[in-house]
Scaffold this motif. Structure first.
Motif, PDB file in Angstrom:
ATOM      1  N   ILE A   1       0.817  -1.206   0.000  1.00  0.00           N
ATOM      2  CA  ILE A   1       0.000   0.000   0.000  1.00  0.00           C
ATOM      3  C   ILE A   1       0.847   1.250   0.000  1.00  0.00           C
ATOM      4  CG2 ILE A   1      -1.890  -1.132   1.195  1.00  0.00           C
ATOM      5  CD1 ILE A   1      -0.985   0.212   3.737  1.00  0.00           C
TER       6      ILE A   1
ATOM      7  N   SER B   1      -8.834  -6.502   3.764  1.00  0.00           N
ATOM      8  CA  SER B   1      -8.355  -5.186   3.355  1.00  0.00           C
ATOM      9  C   SER B   1      -9.516  -4.286   2.995  1.00  0.00           C
ATOM     10  CB  SER B   1      -7.379  -5.291   2.176  1.00  0.00           C
ATOM     11  OG  SER B   1      -8.054  -5.681   1.002  1.00  0.00           O
TER      12      SER B   1
ATOM     13  N   THR C   1     -10.192  -0.347   1.162  1.00  0.00           N
ATOM     14  CA  THR C   1      -9.652   0.821   0.468  1.00  0.00           C
ATOM     15  C   THR C   1     -10.774   1.845   0.297  1.00  0.00           C
ATOM     16  OG1 THR C   1     -10.119  -0.143  -1.703  1.00  0.00           O
ATOM     17  CG2 THR C   1      -7.953  -0.561  -0.766  1.00  0.00           C
TER      18      THR C   1
ATOM     19  N   SER D   1      -6.976   9.208  -0.152  1.00  0.00           N
ATOM     20  CA  SER D   1      -7.231   7.771  -0.119  1.00  0.00           C
ATOM     21  C   SER D   1      -6.712   7.190   1.186  1.00  0.00           C
ATOM     22  CB  SER D   1      -6.557   7.067  -1.300  1.00  0.00           C
ATOM     23  OG  SER D   1      -5.146   7.254  -1.252  1.00  0.00           O
TER      24      SER D   1
ATOM     25  N   ASP E   1      -5.931   3.154   2.956  1.00  0.00           N
ATOM     26  CA  ASP E   1      -5.832   1.713   2.739  1.00  0.00           C
ATOM     27  C   ASP E   1      -5.459   1.063   4.070  1.00  0.00           C
ATOM     28  OD1 ASP E   1      -5.542   1.350  -0.507  1.00  0.00           O
ATOM     29  OD2 ASP E   1      -4.662   3.217   0.210  1.00  0.00           O
TER      30      ASP E   1
ATOM     31  N   GLU F   1       2.788   5.679   5.186  1.00  0.00           N
ATOM     32  CA  GLU F   1       2.422   4.291   5.456  1.00  0.00           C
ATOM     33  C   GLU F   1       3.006   3.865   6.795  1.00  0.00           C
ATOM     34  OE1 GLU F   1       4.015   1.126   3.249  1.00  0.00           O
ATOM     35  OE2 GLU F   1       6.080   1.827   3.355  1.00  0.00           O
TER      36      GLU F   1
END
Length: 445
Positions: free
Chosen positions: A6, A364, A366, A378, A380, A417
């Motif tokens: 991701i 998961s 998203t 976005s 994730d 991340e």
């Protein structure tokens, strides 16, 4: 430099080029697409090591090229990208310049009423941890996957037809930390005679052969030959049945010793058209060199509405060596008024001589929100777990990104991340941040 699933690493350049190619697929002619992206990445403990490594800093400049040509008879699509990487890695002395993260894909299809020809080629070179293998996500080294495939069908409008296929795939590793990651090659060939009994019934008789070589200490070679007969039958406008009965012969050579396994290769399926989507059922009985015979039964549901796309599978699998397990998957994508939402759930089971039974679970989510016509955000979140006789691996990944269209051609992408991994070595954490500036343009000769 490794990137998690991701972290958007290198994928931005690929997606940016492929999307417009698909959008103009119906326009015909030749379309050339050129792309450039400069990306700065800062990641701590990128290899998810225990104890933790230091911080890696890398600046990657991607160049990409895409070509698509379409006529009434054939289609050609080609894509290539690679990066010049200036990197200061943890534990290394000084700054290094490298060339990598290469991706190449070629697809060609020519179709006339009586014949079909397909040619495919692919190559991918990147860090081991960037490939979708949870067990190898904390390994260092470089992996290269490449493959070639060709398929020919003739006599498609005749009572008797012929289908031929050839495939070659290889995986090479360089400077890997795990001795179990070994180079492999696999060649496959298949041939089938197609028998069109009527408009609703089609039969086939064929052979499938594969040979897989692994550069282990014993130079393992596995040869598989499957002979089969199949029938597809349309019961009604809504119900289709299919059956394939085969016999598999598997020969494994290791340290000069040869072991043979034989058994059934069976496939029974049904597909029923619903008012929205389809309902399907599939029974598979296979034989392989690891867990001998495996039986799997699944029920599937696929549907597409103006807002949702859903693909669901639920079943049970049983093997002689591991017993019975539940398997299944769910893929759900929803279009929102200002973005999109995606969900993936999956559980699968496999067997390996070294690790025994391996159960893999994935969850998961998203989410994409368009702030306005030129910017979006976005999120994730992913959780993966792998259970085997050797160890249990758990990994949680979180990513957040922001995208801004600066001009008609230039885009700015940035994000963060955070990954956490628990395995036999302990708990490892890896935070990271990136910023990327990209541009693309298209030309019709």
């Amino acid at each position: 430099m490794r990137r998690s699933g991701i972290a958007f690493g290198g994928v931005c350049a690929v997606t940016t080029v492929l999307s417009p190619l698909a959008a103009v697929a119906q326009e015909g002619g030749v379309l050339l697409t050129f792309g450039i992206e400069n990306r700065l990445e800062v990641i701590r403990n990128e290899a998810l090591s225990v104890p933790a490594d230091g911080t890696d800093v890398a600046n990657a400049t991607f160049l990409s090229f895409g070509l698509r040509s379409e006529t009434a008879l054939d289609r050609l699509a080609f894509f290539a990208s690679g990066a010049a990487i200036v990197e200061n890695a943890a534990g290394d002395s000084g700054t290094e310049l490298d060339f990598g993260r290469a991706t190449v894909a070629l697809d060609y299809r020519r179709e006339v009423p009586s014949a079909l020809l397909e040619l495919n080629a692919s190559l991918r070179n990147d860090d081991v941890g960037s490939f979708e293998d949870l067990a190898a996500a904390d390994e260092s080294g470089t992996q290269t996957d490449y493959g070639l495939a060709a398929r020919l069908e003739i006599g498609r409008t005749s009572t008797v037809g012929l289908a031929l296929g050839l495939e070659y795939e290889a995986t090479d590793y360089q400077d890997v930390s795990d001795p179990d990651l070994v180079d492999t090659t696999e060649a496959r060939a298949d041939a089938a005679v197609i028998l069109r009994f009527s408009e609703v019934a089609t039969g086939r008789l064929g052979l499938r052969y594969s040979e897989r070589e692994e550069e282990t200490a014993g130079a393992t070679v596995t040869r598989t030959l499957v002979s089969y007969a199949g029938l597809d039958y349309s019961v009604s406008e809504r119900l289709d049945l299919s059956a394939e009965v085969g016999y598999a012969e598997i020969e494994t050579e290791d340290f000069g010793l040869v072991e043979r396994v034989t058994g059934p290769d069976l496939r029974l399926g049904a597909t029923y058209d619903m008012p929205v989507g389809t309902l399907s059922a599939l029974l598979r009985v296979t034989t392989d060199e690891d867990d001998d015979r495996r039986e799997t039964f699944e029920i599937g549901r696929d549907m597409e509405t103006p807002r949702d796309t859903i693909s669901a599978r639920l079943g049970v699998t049983r093997a002689d060596t591991t017993g019975t397990d539940l398997v299944g998957s769910l893929l759900w994508d929803r279009d929102l008024p200002d973005g999109s939402l995606g969900l993936e759930l999956a559980h699968r089971v496999s067997f390996d001589d070294d690790d025994g039974e391996i159960g893999t679970s994935i969850v998961s989510v998203t989410w994409l929100k368009n702030i306005n016509e030129v910017s979006s955000i976005s999120l994730d979140v992913a959780y993966e777990q792998s259970d085997s006789d050797v160890e249990t691996i758990q990994q949680v990944s979180f990513g957040a990104g922001y995208s801004q269209q600066l001009t008609q051609d230039w885009n700015l992408d940035t994000g963060v991340e955070y990954r956490v991994r628990d395995d036999a070595d302990g708990r490892a954490r890896s935070p990271g941040v990136f910023v990327a500036l990209s541009r693309e343009f298209q030309v019709r000769p």
